[in-house]
Design a protein around this motif. Structure first.
Motif, mmCIF file in Angstrom:
data_model
loop_
_atom_site.group_PDB
_atom_site.id
_atom_site.type_symbol
_atom_site.label_atom_id
_atom_site.label_comp_id
_atom_site.label_asym_id
_atom_site.label_seq_id
_atom_site.Cartn_x
_atom_site.Cartn_y
_atom_site.Cartn_z
ATOM 1 N N SER A 288 -1.787 42.775 -15.681
ATOM 2 C CA SER A 288 -1.909 42.021 -17.223
ATOM 3 C C SER A 288 -2.527 43.426 -18.223
ATOM 4 C CB SER A 288 -3.182 41.152 -17.059
ATOM 5 O OG SER A 288 -4.473 41.467 -16.908
ATOM 6 N N ARG A 289 -3.347 44.214 -17.535
ATOM 7 C CA ARG A 289 -3.720 45.643 -18.445
ATOM 8 C C ARG A 289 -2.648 46.587 -18.607
ATOM 9 N NH1 ARG A 289 -7.379 41.490 -17.418
ATOM 10 N NH2 ARG A 289 -9.397 42.332 -18.484
ATOM 11 N N THR A 290 -1.658 46.776 -17.858
ATOM 12 C CA THR A 290 -0.589 47.631 -18.187
ATOM 13 C C THR A 290 0.447 46.660 -18.896
ATOM 14 O OG1 THR A 290 -0.821 48.629 -15.711
ATOM 15 C CG2 THR A 290 1.313 48.663 -16.878
ATOM 16 N N THR A 291 0.647 45.600 -18.793
ATOM 17 C CA THR A 291 1.353 44.928 -19.847
ATOM 18 C C THR A 291 0.653 44.797 -21.233
ATOM 19 O OG1 THR A 291 1.950 43.126 -18.122
ATOM 20 C CG2 THR A 291 2.111 42.416 -20.130
ATOM 21 N N LEU A 292 -0.595 44.819 -21.146
ATOM 22 C CA LEU A 292 -1.202 44.920 -22.477
ATOM 23 C C LEU A 292 -0.829 46.359 -23.164
ATOM 24 C CD1 LEU A 292 -3.411 44.586 -24.690
ATOM 25 C CD2 LEU A 292 -5.135 45.615 -23.009
ATOM 26 N N ALA A 293 -0.858 47.472 -22.217
ATOM 27 C CA ALA A 293 -0.801 48.701 -22.981
ATOM 28 C C ALA A 293 0.642 48.957 -23.435
ATOM 29 C CB ALA A 293 -0.899 49.996 -21.632
ATOM 30 N N MET A 294 1.648 48.226 -22.602
ATOM 31 C CA MET A 294 3.055 48.499 -23.080
ATOM 32 C C MET A 294 3.412 47.554 -24.117
ATOM 33 S SD MET A 294 4.993 48.372 -19.035
ATOM 34 C CE MET A 294 6.525 48.902 -19.790
ATOM 35 N N ALA A 295 2.721 46.547 -24.373
ATOM 36 C CA ALA A 295 2.861 45.659 -25.681
ATOM 37 C C ALA A 295 2.296 46.479 -26.718
ATOM 38 C CB ALA A 295 2.248 44.326 -25.281
ATOM 39 N N ARG A 296 1.085 47.221 -26.646
ATOM 40 C CA ARG A 296 0.579 47.798 -27.722
ATOM 41 C C ARG A 296 1.662 48.986 -28.213
ATOM 42 N NH1 ARG A 296 -5.403 49.291 -25.528
ATOM 43 N NH2 ARG A 296 -6.588 47.402 -26.282
ATOM 44 N N ASP A 297 2.496 49.497 -27.319
ATOM 45 C CA ASP A 297 3.315 50.538 -27.684
ATOM 46 C C ASP A 297 4.849 50.174 -28.041
ATOM 47 O OD1 ASP A 297 1.296 52.407 -27.497
ATOM 48 O OD2 ASP A 297 2.059 53.173 -25.407
ATOM 49 N N GLY A 298 4.943 48.728 -27.959
ATOM 50 C CA GLY A 298 6.151 48.261 -28.461
ATOM 51 C C GLY A 298 7.421 47.894 -27.394
ATOM 52 N N TYR A 299 6.929 48.187 -26.319
ATOM 53 C CA TYR A 299 8.165 48.238 -24.950
ATOM 54 C C TYR A 299 8.090 46.596 -24.471
ATOM 55 C CZ TYR A 299 8.123 53.142 -24.908
ATOM 56 O OH TYR A 299 8.095 54.456 -25.366
ATOM 57 N N LEU A 300 6.895 46.065 -24.875
ATOM 58 C CA LEU A 300 7.131 44.341 -24.607
ATOM 59 C C LEU A 300 6.609 43.704 -25.643
ATOM 60 C CD1 LEU A 300 5.218 44.464 -20.994
ATOM 61 C CD2 LEU A 300 7.657 44.039 -21.561
ATOM 62 N N PRO A 301 6.774 42.479 -25.782
ATOM 63 C CA PRO A 301 6.652 41.814 -27.238
ATOM 64 C C PRO A 301 5.175 42.140 -27.569
ATOM 65 C CG PRO A 301 7.675 40.373 -25.675
ATOM 66 C CD PRO A 301 7.325 41.456 -24.875
ATOM 67 N N ASP A 302 4.976 42.088 -29.113
ATOM 68 C CA ASP A 302 3.618 42.226 -29.725
ATOM 69 C C ASP A 302 2.677 41.214 -29.199
ATOM 70 O OD1 ASP A 302 4.796 44.645 -30.695
ATOM 71 O OD2 ASP A 302 5.283 43.658 -32.661
ATOM 72 N N ALA A 303 3.119 40.095 -28.897
ATOM 73 C CA ALA A 303 2.013 39.029 -28.804
ATOM 74 C C ALA A 303 1.235 39.303 -27.484
ATOM 75 C CB ALA A 303 2.599 37.573 -28.748
ATOM 76 N N LEU A 304 1.774 40.118 -26.663
ATOM 77 C CA LEU A 304 1.088 40.226 -25.541
ATOM 78 C C LEU A 304 -0.082 41.384 -25.792
ATOM 79 C CD1 LEU A 304 3.910 40.122 -22.905
ATOM 80 C CD2 LEU A 304 2.587 38.594 -23.234
ATOM 81 N N ALA A 305 -0.193 42.026 -26.613
ATOM 82 C CA ALA A 305 -1.139 43.090 -27.060
ATOM 83 C C ALA A 305 -2.429 42.267 -27.663
ATOM 84 C CB ALA A 305 -0.744 43.807 -28.023
ATOM 85 N N ALA A 306 -2.531 40.959 -27.709
ATOM 86 C CA ALA A 306 -3.592 40.435 -28.057
ATOM 87 C C ALA A 306 -4.880 40.283 -27.260
ATOM 88 C CB ALA A 306 -3.231 38.812 -28.399
#
Length: 412
Positions: A288-306
């Protein structure tokens, strides 16, 4: 402005999270398939040593990088900062996909021990429960993991004592030809068990004084795990022999029976379930933390950066990861998941070692050893695992080409 995670973990908690991710996986899941691949008792022990050497090189690379870049994401961050956006993305992709398979394997292990006839249903329930624990905060997750590690170490110690005191032991014959290919394939499968120290690095944004804490916690957790694995492997080999171990779905329980310690079998069953739950807890935490980092950088949906305003965790990423793992756990096979996971994680650590190489210094030979070791073990895995892993990596490259237009540039 991006909301930061809370730094609530000390050195002891970091070590415990690493132990919770490693101790149990290799003993209760990967030991049997690795013995089958090795072909002999000596081959299994050599494979354990090879896996530990590669894991140590990877651990030192991760520790150096995590101290310099104490942010959530692990090698996703390191690859991006040291090698460029593509390599960071590929590391994150390999980690998320490989560790999703690891999560499913751990959940299925719980099902296989607790209720074999309904293993998939129990696995899904385990995923839901551990996702809920992680959702309420990383500090609570660390407290649960501490209890899990204590229980598992106690069970494994009992198995070692019983095996050592067995009146009769198996005559451990070579059992098969000792080959480099067999040792490397077994080492690749056993590497699945050593990869938990990544959880310490991926929690860099939540560790107090990461420049000191992470480089100390990683080798301590790895060293304790190697000692435990070595003792248990030798004990089980002495009682069962390599052939029986290779074909045993529950080697520790079978070793207890062979040592006339039937009273220990239900204890081992509980220990296996607890170990798998502890690994599942920490695995979901790291993915989940790696998913967070990738979402912060736009490689995964922005909603996952919350980040949750109360619990200070990436709650949407955790729920998303839990949902995907639940689907895989409902349909996958545990042994196939191990090989697929190992391939993805070895790609991830190959990029970590390449990133560490760019730091220079006297650690460069260790980074080179880790990079070469990751490549050798990844392509020594069973052919099906190599093909499936390579296909997923290729799919990640395609996804990169699609997503790079909305991704942020690497931070230098």
């Amino acid at each position: 402005m991006t909301e930061e995670l809370r730094r609530s973990l000390g050195g002891f908690d970091a070590v415990v999270i690493g132990l919770g991710s490693m101790v149990g996986a290799g003993i209760f899941v990967a030991l049997g398939p690795a013995a089958d691949a090795a072909g002999s008792g000596a081959g299994l022990l050599w494979a354990l040593g090879v896996a530990a050497v590669v894991a140590y090189a990877n651990a030192m690379a991760s520790a150096r990088l995590a101290a310099r870049y104490p942010a959530s994401g692990g090698t996703y961050v390191y690859g991006r900062e040291r090698l460029g956006s593509f390599w960071g993305y590929l590391a994150g992709w390999a980690f998320v996909t490989g560790k999703t398979a690891s999560c499913a394997a751990m959940a299925l292990t719980v099902g296989a021990y607790v209720w074999p006839e309904q293993a998939h249903a129990v696995a899904v329930a385990a995923v839901v429960a551990m996702t809920a624990v992680n959702y309420t905060g990383v500090q609570k997750s660390a407290l649960v993991t501490r209890a899990v590690v204590a229980v598992v170490l106690a069970v494994l110690a009992a198995v070692v004592v019983v095996c050592a005191g067995a009146g009769e032991v198996a005559r451990v014959s070579p059992g098969g030809e000792l080959t480099a290919g067999g040792v490397l394939q077994a080492a690749g499968l056993l590497f699945f068990a050593f990869a938990g120290y990544a959880r310490i690095a991926t929690l860099g944004e939540e560790v107090r004084d990461p420049a000191r804490t992470i480089p100390r916690a990683v080798p301590v957790a790895l060293g304790i795990t190697l000692a435990v694995y070595g003792l248990v492997a030798v004990g089980v080999l002495a009682v069962l022999g390599p052939a029986a171990l290779a074909h045993s779905p529950a080697p520790l329980a079978d070793a207890a029976r062979a040592a006339d310690a039937g009273w220990l079998v239900p204890v081992v069953t509980v220990g296996a379930a607890v170990a798998a739950l502890g690994s599942l807890l920490s695995l979901i935490l790291g993915v989940s933390r790696t998913t967070l980092a990738m979402a912060r950088d736009g490689y995964l949906p922005d909603a996952l950066a919350a980040v949750h305003p109360r619990f200070h965790v990436p709650h949407r990423a955790e729920v998303a990861v839990g949902a995907v793992v639940a689907v895989v756990a409902a349909t996958a096979d545990v042994r196939g998941a191990i090989g697929f996971s190992s391939f993805g994680v070895l790609v991830y650590y190959g990029i970590a070692n390449a990133s560490a190489w760019t730091l220079g210094g006297r650690e460069r030979p260790l980074a080179a050893l880790g990079l070469a070791g990751c490549g050798a073990l990844a392509f020594a895995l069973p052919l099906g695992s190599v093909l499936a892993g390579s296909g997923v990596v290729a799919a990640g490259v395609v996804a990169w080409a699609v997503s790079r237009g909305r991704a942020v540039p690497p931070r230098r």
